[in-house]
Design a protein around this motif. Sequence first.
Motif, PDB file in Angstrom:
ATOM      1  N   LEU A  15      32.546  35.828  41.920  1.00  0.00           N
ATOM      2  CA  LEU A  15      32.603  37.291  41.858  1.00  0.00           C
ATOM      3  C   LEU A  15      34.050  37.782  41.928  1.00  0.00           C
ATOM      4  O   LEU A  15      34.409  38.766  41.250  1.00  0.00           O
ATOM      5  CB  LEU A  15      31.788  37.889  43.005  1.00  0.00           C
ATOM      6  CG  LEU A  15      30.270  37.725  42.918  1.00  0.00           C
ATOM      7  CD1 LEU A  15      29.606  38.185  44.211  1.00  0.00           C
ATOM      8  CD2 LEU A  15      29.705  38.518  41.738  1.00  0.00           C
ATOM      9  N   MET A  16      34.875  37.136  42.720  1.00  0.00           N
ATOM     10  CA  MET A  16      36.287  37.516  42.802  1.00  0.00           C
ATOM     11  C   MET A  16      36.997  37.274  41.469  1.00  0.00           C
ATOM     12  O   MET A  16      37.776  38.114  41.001  1.00  0.00           O
ATOM     13  CB  MET A  16      36.972  36.735  43.919  1.00  0.00           C
ATOM     14  CG  MET A  16      36.528  37.118  45.318  1.00  0.00           C
ATOM     15  SD  MET A  16      37.206  36.040  46.616  1.00  0.00           S
ATOM     16  CE  MET A  16      38.958  36.409  46.476  1.00  0.00           C
ATOM     17  N   MET A  17      36.720  36.144  40.835  1.00  0.00           N
ATOM     18  CA  MET A  17      37.333  35.840  39.544  1.00  0.00           C
ATOM     19  C   MET A  17      36.886  36.847  38.486  1.00  0.00           C
ATOM     20  O   MET A  17      37.684  37.286  37.655  1.00  0.00           O
ATOM     21  CB  MET A  17      36.966  34.425  39.115  1.00  0.00           C
ATOM     22  CG  MET A  17      37.499  33.329  40.037  1.00  0.00           C
ATOM     23  SD  MET A  17      39.310  33.299  40.087  1.00  0.00           S
ATOM     24  CE  MET A  17      39.673  32.797  38.400  1.00  0.00           C
ATOM     25  N   ARG A  18      35.616  37.226  38.557  1.00  0.00           N
ATOM     26  CA  ARG A  18      35.109  38.220  37.599  1.00  0.00           C
ATOM     27  C   ARG A  18      35.818  39.560  37.766  1.00  0.00           C
ATOM     28  O   ARG A  18      36.212  40.201  36.781  1.00  0.00           O
ATOM     29  CB  ARG A  18      33.606  38.381  37.814  1.00  0.00           C
ATOM     30  CG  ARG A  18      32.973  39.543  37.033  1.00  0.00           C
ATOM     31  CD  ARG A  18      31.469  39.582  37.277  1.00  0.00           C
ATOM     32  NE  ARG A  18      30.869  40.748  36.656  1.00  0.00           N
ATOM     33  CZ  ARG A  18      30.633  41.890  37.280  1.00  0.00           C
ATOM     34  NH1 ARG A  18      30.964  42.014  38.570  1.00  0.00           N
ATOM     35  NH2 ARG A  18      30.070  42.910  36.654  1.00  0.00           N
ATOM     36  N   GLU A  19      36.005  39.971  39.014  1.00  0.00           N
ATOM     37  CA  GLU A  19      36.664  41.262  39.229  1.00  0.00           C
ATOM     38  C   GLU A  19      38.142  41.209  38.845  1.00  0.00           C
ATOM     39  O   GLU A  19      38.691  42.189  38.352  1.00  0.00           O
ATOM     40  CB  GLU A  19      36.508  41.705  40.684  1.00  0.00           C
ATOM     41  CG  GLU A  19      37.207  43.026  40.965  1.00  0.00           C
ATOM     42  CD  GLU A  19      36.690  43.713  42.200  1.00  0.00           C
ATOM     43  OE1 GLU A  19      37.267  44.755  42.556  1.00  0.00           O
ATOM     44  OE2 GLU A  19      35.736  43.225  42.801  1.00  0.00           O
ATOM     45  N   LEU A  45      29.762  42.278  48.732  1.00  0.00           N
ATOM     46  CA  LEU A  45      30.621  42.960  49.706  1.00  0.00           C
ATOM     47  C   LEU A  45      31.840  42.108  50.050  1.00  0.00           C
ATOM     48  O   LEU A  45      32.976  42.596  50.042  1.00  0.00           O
ATOM     49  CB  LEU A  45      29.826  43.258  50.976  1.00  0.00           C
ATOM     50  CG  LEU A  45      28.671  44.260  50.894  1.00  0.00           C
ATOM     51  CD1 LEU A  45      27.927  44.301  52.211  1.00  0.00           C
ATOM     52  CD2 LEU A  45      29.161  45.649  50.520  1.00  0.00           C
ATOM     53  N   LEU A  46      31.610  40.836  50.360  1.00  0.00           N
ATOM     54  CA  LEU A  46      32.705  39.956  50.773  1.00  0.00           C
ATOM     55  C   LEU A  46      33.679  39.691  49.641  1.00  0.00           C
ATOM     56  O   LEU A  46      34.891  39.592  49.877  1.00  0.00           O
ATOM     57  CB  LEU A  46      32.134  38.635  51.295  1.00  0.00           C
ATOM     58  CG  LEU A  46      31.471  38.690  52.672  1.00  0.00           C
ATOM     59  CD1 LEU A  46      30.815  37.360  53.013  1.00  0.00           C
ATOM     60  CD2 LEU A  46      32.490  39.060  53.746  1.00  0.00           C
ATOM     61  N   ALA A  47      33.180  39.569  48.432  1.00  0.00           N
ATOM     62  CA  ALA A  47      34.063  39.291  47.287  1.00  0.00           C
ATOM     63  C   ALA A  47      35.049  40.432  47.072  1.00  0.00           C
ATOM     64  O   ALA A  47      36.259  40.206  46.919  1.00  0.00           O
ATOM     65  CB  ALA A  47      33.233  39.054  46.031  1.00  0.00           C
ATOM     66  N   ARG A  48      34.561  41.653  47.078  1.00  0.00           N
ATOM     67  CA  ARG A  48      35.452  42.800  46.868  1.00  0.00           C
ATOM     68  C   ARG A  48      36.390  42.984  48.060  1.00  0.00           C
ATOM     69  O   ARG A  48      37.555  43.342  47.889  1.00  0.00           O
ATOM     70  CB  ARG A  48      34.644  44.075  46.646  1.00  0.00           C
ATOM     71  CG  ARG A  48      33.699  44.023  45.460  1.00  0.00           C
ATOM     72  CD  ARG A  48      33.467  45.374  44.867  1.00  0.00           C
ATOM     73  NE  ARG A  48      34.446  45.658  43.819  1.00  0.00           N
ATOM     74  CZ  ARG A  48      34.581  46.851  43.248  1.00  0.00           C
ATOM     75  NH1 ARG A  48      33.843  47.855  43.628  1.00  0.00           N
ATOM     76  NH2 ARG A  48      35.486  47.035  42.306  1.00  0.00           N
ATOM     77  N   PHE A  49      35.884  42.732  49.256  1.00  0.00           N
ATOM     78  CA  PHE A  49      36.715  42.844  50.446  1.00  0.00           C
ATOM     79  C   PHE A  49      37.863  41.839  50.423  1.00  0.00           C
ATOM     80  O   PHE A  49      39.033  42.197  50.613  1.00  0.00           O
ATOM     81  CB  PHE A  49      35.853  42.644  51.692  1.00  0.00           C
ATOM     82  CG  PHE A  49      36.635  42.383  52.948  1.00  0.00           C
ATOM     83  CD1 PHE A  49      37.356  43.402  53.551  1.00  0.00           C
ATOM     84  CD2 PHE A  49      36.657  41.120  53.525  1.00  0.00           C
ATOM     85  CE1 PHE A  49      38.087  43.168  54.706  1.00  0.00           C
ATOM     86  CE2 PHE A  49      37.382  40.878  54.676  1.00  0.00           C
ATOM     87  CZ  PHE A  49      38.103  41.900  55.268  1.00  0.00           C
ATOM     88  N   LEU A  50      37.559  40.580  50.182  1.00  0.00           N
ATOM     89  CA  LEU A  50      38.575  39.533  50.220  1.00  0.00           C
ATOM     90  C   LEU A  50      39.616  39.730  49.132  1.00  0.00           C
ATOM     91  O   LEU A  50      40.828  39.597  49.381  1.00  0.00           O
ATOM     92  CB  LEU A  50      37.913  38.163  50.079  1.00  0.00           C
ATOM     93  CG  LEU A  50      37.080  37.690  51.281  1.00  0.00           C
ATOM     94  CD1 LEU A  50      36.372  36.383  50.960  1.00  0.00           C
ATOM     95  CD2 LEU A  50      37.956  37.535  52.510  1.00  0.00           C
ATOM     96  N   LEU A  51      39.179  40.040  47.911  1.00  0.00           N
ATOM     97  CA  LEU A  51      40.131  40.207  46.820  1.00  0.00           C
ATOM     98  C   LEU A  51      41.060  41.384  47.077  1.00  0.00           C
ATOM     99  O   LEU A  51      42.276  41.284  46.874  1.00  0.00           O
ATOM    100  CB  LEU A  51      39.384  40.415  45.493  1.00  0.00           C
ATOM    101  CG  LEU A  51      40.273  40.632  44.267  1.00  0.00           C
ATOM    102  CD1 LEU A  51      41.206  39.445  44.046  1.00  0.00           C
ATOM    103  CD2 LEU A  51      39.429  40.885  43.022  1.00  0.00           C
ATOM    104  N   ASN A  52      40.511  42.477  47.565  1.00  0.00           N
ATOM    105  CA  ASN A  52      41.338  43.658  47.803  1.00  0.00           C
ATOM    106  C   ASN A  52      42.324  43.426  48.943  1.00  0.00           C
ATOM    107  O   ASN A  52      43.498  43.797  48.846  1.00  0.00           O
ATOM    108  CB  ASN A  52      40.447  44.856  48.135  1.00  0.00           C
ATOM    109  CG  ASN A  52      41.201  46.163  48.124  1.00  0.00           C
ATOM    110  OD1 ASN A  52      41.542  46.707  47.090  1.00  0.00           O
ATOM    111  ND2 ASN A  52      41.476  46.683  49.314  1.00  0.00           N
TER     112      ASN A  52
END
Length: 275
Positions: free
Chosen positions: A31-35, A123-130
């Motif tokens: 999910l992080m790579m996608r964003e 939730l965690l993917a957007r949190f960690l990447l940001n």
Amino acid sequence: MTDTTPEIQPTVLKPVSRPRPFKTGRTIVALMMREMQTTYGRSPGGYIWAILEPVGAIAMFTFVISVGLKIRIPSLGSNFPLFYATGFLPFSLAMSTSNKVASSLKYSRSLLQYPGVQYTDALLARFLLNVLTHVMVFFIIMSGIHFIFHLSTIRNVEAIGMSLGLAGFLGLGIGTLNCFLFSISPLWTSAWGILTRPLLLISCVLYIFEEVPWQYQHIVAYNPLVHINGLMRRGFYATYDARYASPLYVLAFGLVCLVLGLVLLHRYHRYILNR
């Protein structure tokens, strides 16, 4: 003679299911790579804009205050960019994390239809990447300010780390709660945008807490961003103690929002996704 030997059944090997944490980790990374591809990969410059935006904001604050208002000395120290960076960067980290996490279900709605993807993964993917992006930007900008203006500051690494950590955790807590509220009430989405507009002015970004009139200080102190900015300035200004800054208050504020948001999402996330 009858053969009484029991028939031996062939052993069927069942596939070994891997523990959920490994699956969750792979899902979050995906999910992080996608964003990263959708947010930064499609625009010219990509990640450069993540650095240019806060740099532009700090430069604008410096120009307006020093040239427009003709104020030559900031509230702390003698360098305008450093003073505003210590207020704006943790503020930006908390607010950006909150907004990113709040739109997690909407952003990953199509992927959340798959049974292997949980709402907590989004939730965690957007949190960690940001958070990782903003921490990287923080160190680049602070290093650049020190290099360009030949600054030599005595840094309190513990206070700086605490400020960044609390800013990220506060954003996660508020964002998780808003993830539920935004999904069920478009009216709250508009109201939240209106309520947070003056936050830049009342979060001690452009000034220090001690400059607030004493009759309003107890009201301003309810804003957790004030405590986060105070900790950050304690980290870069050896003479600034920021006694009002309470990490425990920020932690409790973020934890209450996080627990309440997770409870509501756990109960209603399927209803939200199937609307």
